[in-house]
Motif scaffolding. Structure first.
Motif, PDB file in Angstrom:
ATOM      1  N   TRP A   6       4.617 140.834  59.001  1.00 48.77           N
ATOM      2  CA  TRP A   6       4.168 140.111  57.832  1.00 48.77           C
ATOM      3  C   TRP A   6       3.976 138.649  58.193  1.00 48.77           C
ATOM      4  O   TRP A   6       4.815 138.046  58.858  1.00 48.77           O
ATOM      5  CB  TRP A   6       5.184 140.236  56.704  1.00 48.77           C
ATOM      6  N   ASP A   7       2.888 138.066  57.700  1.00 48.23           N
ATOM      7  CA  ASP A   7       2.656 136.646  57.961  1.00 48.23           C
ATOM      8  C   ASP A   7       3.626 135.806  57.124  1.00 48.23           C
ATOM      9  O   ASP A   7       4.360 136.315  56.290  1.00 48.23           O
ATOM     10  CB  ASP A   7       1.202 136.270  57.684  1.00 48.23           C
ATOM     11  N   SER A   8       3.627 134.505  57.354  1.00 50.84           N
ATOM     12  CA  SER A   8       4.595 133.634  56.684  1.00 50.84           C
ATOM     13  C   SER A   8       4.367 133.578  55.174  1.00 50.84           C
ATOM     14  O   SER A   8       5.323 133.441  54.408  1.00 50.84           O
ATOM     15  CB  SER A   8       4.569 132.230  57.287  1.00 50.84           C
ATOM     16  N   ALA A   9       3.130 133.694  54.724  1.00 48.10           N
ATOM     17  CA  ALA A   9       2.867 133.696  53.276  1.00 48.10           C
ATOM     18  C   ALA A   9       3.464 134.936  52.622  1.00 48.10           C
ATOM     19  O   ALA A   9       4.095 134.852  51.550  1.00 48.10           O
ATOM     20  CB  ALA A   9       1.370 133.630  53.012  1.00 48.10           C
ATOM     21  N   THR A  10       3.307 136.079  53.258  1.00 47.97           N
ATOM     22  CA  THR A  10       3.880 137.317  52.722  1.00 47.97           C
ATOM     23  C   THR A  10       5.399 137.239  52.730  1.00 47.97           C
ATOM     24  O   THR A  10       6.054 137.658  51.773  1.00 47.97           O
ATOM     25  CB  THR A  10       3.397 138.527  53.547  1.00 47.97           C
ATOM     26  N   GLN A  11       5.976 136.706  53.781  1.00 48.59           N
ATOM     27  CA  GLN A  11       7.427 136.543  53.837  1.00 48.59           C
ATOM     28  C   GLN A  11       7.922 135.632  52.719  1.00 48.59           C
ATOM     29  O   GLN A  11       8.971 135.876  52.127  1.00 48.59           O
ATOM     30  CB  GLN A  11       7.838 135.983  55.194  1.00 48.59           C
ATOM     31  N   GLY A  12       7.159 134.602  52.425  1.00 44.05           N
ATOM     32  CA  GLY A  12       7.517 133.712  51.325  1.00 44.05           C
ATOM     33  C   GLY A  12       7.505 134.423  49.983  1.00 44.05           C
ATOM     34  O   GLY A  12       8.400 134.229  49.154  1.00 44.05           O
TER      35      GLY A  12
END
Length: 90
Positions: A6-12
């Motif tokens: 998961w990219d950082s936006a999805t992790q956020g």
């Protein structure tokens, strides 16, 4: 163990999703505790949180959107417990 790319936006979104559910139910949680009683709200809140926590690995394997939905539902269950605690609201 599964590795999730998961990219950082999805992790956020995943990390914040618990608190989105929590924020949505602040006022309704206090109202329901006052109307139906603390023990019922706490019981259903704990039950819901337990069930959705058990579904967390399955939801994560199905995809980020399922995982986010489960985390929101966990947050909804936790607000019920917090209102009963006596520190806020009811």
């Amino acid at each position: 163990a599964s590795v999730y790319n998961w990219d950082s936006a999805t992790q956020g979104w995943i990390l914040g999703s618990f608190f989105y559910g929590y924020i949505l139910t602040q006022i309704p949680g206090g109202y329901l505790a006052g109307r139906f009683g603390a023990k019922w709200l706490m019981g259903f809140g704990i039950l819901g949180t337990v069930l959705f926590t058990l579904l967390t690995p399955l939801a994560a394997d199905l995809g980020a959107s399922y995982f986010i939905a489960v985390r929101v539902l966990e947050g909804i269950g936790e607000v019920c417990e917090f209102h009963i605690d006596g520190r806020r609201g009811c």
